[in-house]
Design a protein around this motif. Sequence first.
Motif, PDB file in Angstrom:
ATOM      1  N   ASP A  36     -37.020 -14.249 -20.897  1.00 19.45           N
ATOM      2  CA  ASP A  36     -37.233 -12.920 -20.369  1.00 19.45           C
ATOM      3  C   ASP A  36     -36.016 -12.458 -19.895  1.00 19.45           C
ATOM      4  O   ASP A  36     -35.077 -13.053 -19.168  1.00 19.45           O
ATOM      5  CB  ASP A  36     -38.323 -13.264 -18.984  1.00 19.45           C
ATOM      6  CG  ASP A  36     -38.733 -11.917 -18.523  1.00 19.45           C
ATOM      7  OD1 ASP A  36     -38.953 -11.024 -19.131  1.00 19.45           O
ATOM      8  OD2 ASP A  36     -39.273 -12.046 -17.261  1.00 19.45           O
ATOM      9  N   LYS A  37     -35.707 -11.144 -20.255  1.00 19.48           N
ATOM     10  CA  LYS A  37     -34.324 -10.807 -19.903  1.00 19.48           C
ATOM     11  C   LYS A  37     -34.346 -10.398 -18.220  1.00 19.48           C
ATOM     12  O   LYS A  37     -33.240 -10.808 -17.703  1.00 19.48           O
ATOM     13  CB  LYS A  37     -33.880  -9.474 -20.361  1.00 19.48           C
ATOM     14  CG  LYS A  37     -34.747  -8.276 -19.755  1.00 19.48           C
ATOM     15  CD  LYS A  37     -34.078  -6.924 -20.588  1.00 19.48           C
ATOM     16  CE  LYS A  37     -34.871  -5.670 -20.254  1.00 19.48           C
ATOM     17  NZ  LYS A  37     -34.623  -4.498 -20.780  1.00 19.48           N
ATOM     18  N   ASN A  38     -35.059 -10.142 -17.612  1.00 19.25           N
ATOM     19  CA  ASN A  38     -35.106 -10.048 -15.961  1.00 19.25           C
ATOM     20  C   ASN A  38     -36.466  -9.969 -15.597  1.00 19.25           C
ATOM     21  O   ASN A  38     -37.203  -9.114 -15.739  1.00 19.25           O
ATOM     22  CB  ASN A  38     -34.285  -8.758 -16.055  1.00 19.25           C
ATOM     23  CG  ASN A  38     -34.008  -8.579 -14.290  1.00 19.25           C
ATOM     24  OD1 ASN A  38     -34.528  -9.186 -13.470  1.00 19.25           O
ATOM     25  ND2 ASN A  38     -32.915  -8.077 -14.290  1.00 19.25           N
ATOM     26  N   ALA A  43     -43.062  -3.549 -16.365  1.00 20.40           N
ATOM     27  CA  ALA A  43     -43.864  -2.510 -15.997  1.00 20.40           C
ATOM     28  C   ALA A  43     -44.480  -3.390 -14.542  1.00 20.40           C
ATOM     29  O   ALA A  43     -44.791  -2.624 -13.377  1.00 20.40           O
ATOM     30  CB  ALA A  43     -44.847  -2.188 -16.732  1.00 20.40           C
ATOM     31  N   ASN A  52     -55.975  -2.907  -8.835  1.00 21.41           N
ATOM     32  CA  ASN A  52     -57.345  -3.082  -9.648  1.00 21.41           C
ATOM     33  C   ASN A  52     -57.299  -4.198 -10.797  1.00 21.41           C
ATOM     34  O   ASN A  52     -57.996  -4.299 -11.611  1.00 21.41           O
ATOM     35  CB  ASN A  52     -57.365  -1.622 -10.497  1.00 21.41           C
ATOM     36  CG  ASN A  52     -55.977  -1.438 -11.325  1.00 21.41           C
ATOM     37  OD1 ASN A  52     -55.019  -2.172 -11.229  1.00 21.41           O
ATOM     38  ND2 ASN A  52     -55.843  -0.165 -11.861  1.00 21.41           N
ATOM     39  N   VAL A  85     -33.127 -11.147 -25.258  1.00 25.08           N
ATOM     40  CA  VAL A  85     -33.013 -11.184 -26.809  1.00 25.08           C
ATOM     41  C   VAL A  85     -32.276  -9.984 -27.377  1.00 25.08           C
ATOM     42  O   VAL A  85     -32.807  -8.862 -26.863  1.00 25.08           O
ATOM     43  CB  VAL A  85     -34.397 -11.484 -27.244  1.00 25.08           C
ATOM     44  CG1 VAL A  85     -34.415 -11.534 -28.702  1.00 25.08           C
ATOM     45  CG2 VAL A  85     -34.983 -12.723 -26.671  1.00 25.08           C
ATOM     46  N   ASP A 279     -48.320  -4.265 -23.635  1.00 26.44           N
ATOM     47  CA  ASP A 279     -47.698  -2.596 -23.891  1.00 26.44           C
ATOM     48  C   ASP A 279     -46.850  -2.307 -24.962  1.00 26.44           C
ATOM     49  O   ASP A 279     -46.694  -1.252 -25.371  1.00 26.44           O
ATOM     50  CB  ASP A 279     -46.762  -2.287 -22.637  1.00 26.44           C
ATOM     51  CG  ASP A 279     -47.773  -2.100 -21.276  1.00 26.44           C
ATOM     52  OD1 ASP A 279     -48.893  -2.100 -21.429  1.00 26.44           O
ATOM     53  OD2 ASP A 279     -47.358  -1.581 -20.356  1.00 26.44           O
ATOM     54  N   GLN A 287     -52.814  -1.743 -19.054  1.00 28.03           N
ATOM     55  CA  GLN A 287     -53.239  -2.249 -17.888  1.00 28.03           C
ATOM     56  C   GLN A 287     -52.693  -3.697 -17.839  1.00 28.03           C
ATOM     57  O   GLN A 287     -52.739  -4.270 -18.904  1.00 28.03           O
ATOM     58  CB  GLN A 287     -54.668  -1.906 -17.538  1.00 28.03           C
ATOM     59  CG  GLN A 287     -55.049  -0.571 -17.456  1.00 28.03           C
ATOM     60  CD  GLN A 287     -54.591  -0.009 -15.856  1.00 28.03           C
ATOM     61  OE1 GLN A 287     -54.884  -0.483 -14.836  1.00 28.03           O
ATOM     62  NE2 GLN A 287     -53.706   0.794 -15.721  1.00 28.03           N
ATOM     63  N   ALA A 288     -52.529  -4.006 -16.493  1.00 27.42           N
ATOM     64  CA  ALA A 288     -51.980  -5.798 -16.519  1.00 27.42           C
ATOM     65  C   ALA A 288     -53.289  -6.564 -16.950  1.00 27.42           C
ATOM     66  O   ALA A 288     -52.914  -7.243 -17.756  1.00 27.42           O
ATOM     67  CB  ALA A 288     -51.717  -6.062 -14.881  1.00 27.42           C
TER      68      ALA A 288
HETATM   69  C1  LIG Z   1     -45.162   2.413 -12.104  1.00 28.33           C
HETATM   70  C2  LIG Z   1     -46.326   1.557 -12.939  1.00 28.33           C
HETATM   71  C3  LIG Z   1     -47.264   1.209 -12.098  1.00 28.33           C
HETATM   72  C4  LIG Z   1     -48.382   0.748 -12.909  1.00 28.33           C
HETATM   73  N1  LIG Z   1     -49.584   0.228 -12.163  1.00 28.33           N
HETATM   74  C5  LIG Z   1     -50.497  -0.454 -12.631  1.00 28.33           C
HETATM   75  C6  LIG Z   1     -51.792  -0.787 -11.966  1.00 28.33           C
HETATM   76  O1  LIG Z   1     -51.901  -0.349 -10.934  1.00 28.33           O
HETATM   77  N2  LIG Z   1     -52.800  -1.610 -12.425  1.00 28.33           N
HETATM   78  C7  LIG Z   1     -52.645  -1.970 -13.880  1.00 28.33           C
HETATM   79  O2  LIG Z   1     -53.468  -2.815 -14.050  1.00 28.33           O
HETATM   80  N3  LIG Z   1     -51.396  -1.530 -14.443  1.00 28.33           N
HETATM   81  C8  LIG Z   1     -50.453  -0.973 -13.886  1.00 28.33           C
HETATM   82  N4  LIG Z   1     -49.298  -0.553 -14.642  1.00 28.33           N
HETATM   83  C9  LIG Z   1     -49.477  -0.965 -16.104  1.00 28.33           C
HETATM   84  C10 LIG Z   1     -48.882  -2.542 -16.342  1.00 28.33           C
HETATM   85  O3  LIG Z   1     -47.887  -2.895 -15.413  1.00 28.33           O
HETATM   86  C11 LIG Z   1     -48.445  -2.808 -17.778  1.00 28.33           C
HETATM   87  O4  LIG Z   1     -49.708  -2.528 -18.605  1.00 28.33           O
HETATM   88  C12 LIG Z   1     -48.328  -4.256 -18.001  1.00 28.33           C
HETATM   89  O5  LIG Z   1     -47.272  -4.886 -16.861  1.00 28.33           O
HETATM   90  C13 LIG Z   1     -48.062  -4.642 -19.207  1.00 28.33           C
HETATM   91  O6  LIG Z   1     -47.575  -5.918 -19.467  1.00 28.33           O
HETATM   92  P1  LIG Z   1     -46.566  -6.490 -20.580  1.00 28.33           P
HETATM   93  O7  LIG Z   1     -46.304  -7.808 -20.382  1.00 28.33           O
HETATM   94  O8  LIG Z   1     -46.954  -5.830 -21.813  1.00 28.33           O
HETATM   95  O9  LIG Z   1     -45.169  -5.767 -20.249  1.00 28.33           O
HETATM   96  P2  LIG Z   1     -44.191  -5.694 -19.092  1.00 28.33           P
HETATM   97  O10 LIG Z   1     -44.863  -5.935 -17.798  1.00 28.33           O
HETATM   98  O11 LIG Z   1     -43.268  -4.408 -18.909  1.00 28.33           O
HETATM   99  O12 LIG Z   1     -43.092  -7.095 -19.281  1.00 28.33           O
HETATM  100  C14 LIG Z   1     -42.295  -7.059 -20.137  1.00 28.33           C
HETATM  101  C15 LIG Z   1     -41.353  -8.223 -20.019  1.00 28.33           C
HETATM  102  O13 LIG Z   1     -40.489  -8.240 -21.110  1.00 28.33           O
HETATM  103  C16 LIG Z   1     -39.114  -8.412 -20.736  1.00 28.33           C
HETATM  104  N5  LIG Z   1     -38.173  -7.989 -21.854  1.00 28.33           N
HETATM  105  C17 LIG Z   1     -37.969  -6.821 -22.116  1.00 28.33           C
HETATM  106  N6  LIG Z   1     -36.948  -6.595 -23.446  1.00 28.33           N
HETATM  107  C18 LIG Z   1     -36.525  -7.913 -23.451  1.00 28.33           C
HETATM  108  C19 LIG Z   1     -35.724  -8.392 -24.361  1.00 28.33           C
HETATM  109  N7  LIG Z   1     -35.028  -7.977 -25.222  1.00 28.33           N
HETATM  110  N8  LIG Z   1     -35.574  -9.856 -24.281  1.00 28.33           N
HETATM  111  C20 LIG Z   1     -36.093 -10.705 -23.322  1.00 28.33           C
HETATM  112  N9  LIG Z   1     -37.124 -10.216 -22.471  1.00 28.33           N
HETATM  113  C21 LIG Z   1     -37.221  -8.788 -22.649  1.00 28.33           C
HETATM  114  C22 LIG Z   1     -38.930  -7.687 -19.303  1.00 28.33           C
HETATM  115  O14 LIG Z   1     -37.856  -8.098 -18.615  1.00 28.33           O
HETATM  116  C23 LIG Z   1     -40.118  -7.766 -18.843  1.00 28.33           C
HETATM  117  O15 LIG Z   1     -40.417  -8.917 -17.945  1.00 28.33           O
HETATM  118  C24 LIG Z   1     -48.244   0.128 -14.243  1.00 28.33           C
HETATM  119  C25 LIG Z   1     -47.032   0.485 -14.828  1.00 28.33           C
HETATM  120  C26 LIG Z   1     -46.163   1.013 -14.173  1.00 28.33           C
HETATM  121  C27 LIG Z   1     -44.849   1.426 -14.934  1.00 28.33           C
END
Ligand SMILES: Cc1cc2nc3c(=O)[nH]c(=O)nc-3n(C[C@H](O)[C@H](O)[C@H](O)COP(=O)(O)OP(=O)(O)OC[C@H]3O[C@@H](n4cnc5c(N)ncnc54)[C@H](O)[C@@H]3O)c2cc1C
Length: 319
Positions: A36-38, A43, A52, A85, A279, A287-288
């Motif tokens: 994980d980069k950070n 999101a 929710n 990565v 995402d 959504q989470a």
């Molecule tokens: C402002 C905002 C508010 C939101 N509110 C809600 C809410 O109230 N309820 C809800 O259900 N959802 C909400 N969402 C949506 C939800 O947060 C996302 O759908 C969910 O976090 C997606 O999960 P993910 O693991 O796919 O991506 P992310 O949560 O974006 O995680 C991706 C990870 O990949 C890592 N990464 C990226 N590039 C690299 C790389 N090159 N090398 C290594 N690591 C990398 C990042 O560091 C990060 O940790 C919200 C989103 C935003 C932006």
Amino acid sequence: MSDFIDTDVLIIGGGPAGCACALYTARSALKTIILDKNPSVGALAITHKIANYPGVDADTSGADLLKTMRDQAVSYGADYRKAQVYGIDATNELKVVYTPEGTFRGKTLVLATGAMGRTSTLPGEDTFLGRGVSYCATCDGAFYKNQEVAVYGSNQEAIDEALVLTKFASKVHWVTNSKPGAGSSGLETLMAAENVNHWSRTRLVSVEGDDSGVTGVRLQQSGESDPVELPVNGAFVYSSGSLPITDYLQGQIPLNEDGGLPVDSDMMTTLPGVWGIGDIRNTPFKQAVVACSDGCIAAMSIDKYLNKRKEVRVDWVHR
Ligand SMILES: Cc1cc2nc3c(=O)[nH]c(=O)nc-3n(C[C@H](O)[C@H](O)[C@H](O)COP(=O)(O)OP(=O)(O)OC[C@H]3O[C@@H](n4cnc5c(N)ncnc54)[C@H](O)[C@@H]3O)c2cc1C
């Protein structure tokens, strides 16, 4: 001795999708590494309150929920590593993943980098990408030893990456057009660093250069009529958008027209042994809880794939 760090399941991205997947694969006794980069820039990490997510108090912050998920995956044996990565080789049976922290190799690979990416928008950004323009200080910082660089952005990623650059560059010009968030970590350390020059209320208008690469950036300060030409050797750009983060795939998997990663109902991509969750798929259901669901489906599919089972095995069925 092998130069690779080997594992059964290699997950890129430690958001809810990656952590949920790791929780399941680690619990199925599969050796699991999350890269994980950070942990503060995805999101969910930047979501103020997550009202929710089923079963979770409405006051919970996204960062707290994510930490609980990460800790839970680690408690089942997942190995969480902070590493960005920058490239993969996913076409062979063993999947290779490149980071500044080492080269990893997985029997299976899970792509879970979310959709906080952006297209290049600044004049000169595309032209000089890889020749002075960078999105990864941890990867490229050492190239700028005793040189001047500009860092553009006020989000947590920009602050973290500018801090990395203070260890290499003679001067880090930190350019921000909006105020950094009050709770940003490392902000005071960055502002106190001797080699940091903060250009607040300033836009980075363009990246300038020649055949040798980046030679400077053009800045526009609020309230000033004339732009400033600032000589630098590197420009690190950090602004968040909402495009799937897939740059590190380098075209190895064809994407949908909207930039999303296509997968089947098991969350497997068109490359055997590679899954895509959360995402990064760029569906309208960002959504989470959906990201976690994707992670669970991928994990069970991986268990079936690695153990050559005919069916998915759920651990509540005791035969
Ligand atoms: C402002 C905002 C508010 C939101 N509110 C809600 C809410 O109230 N309820 C809800 O259900 N959802 C909400 N969402 C949506 C939800 O947060 C996302 O759908 C969910 O976090 C997606 O999960 P993910 O693991 O796919 O991506 P992310 O949560 O974006 O995680 C991706 C990870 O990949 C890592 N990464 C990226 N590039 C690299 C790389 N090159 N090398 C290594 N690591 C990398 C990042 O560091 C990060 O940790 C919200 C989103 C935003 C932006």
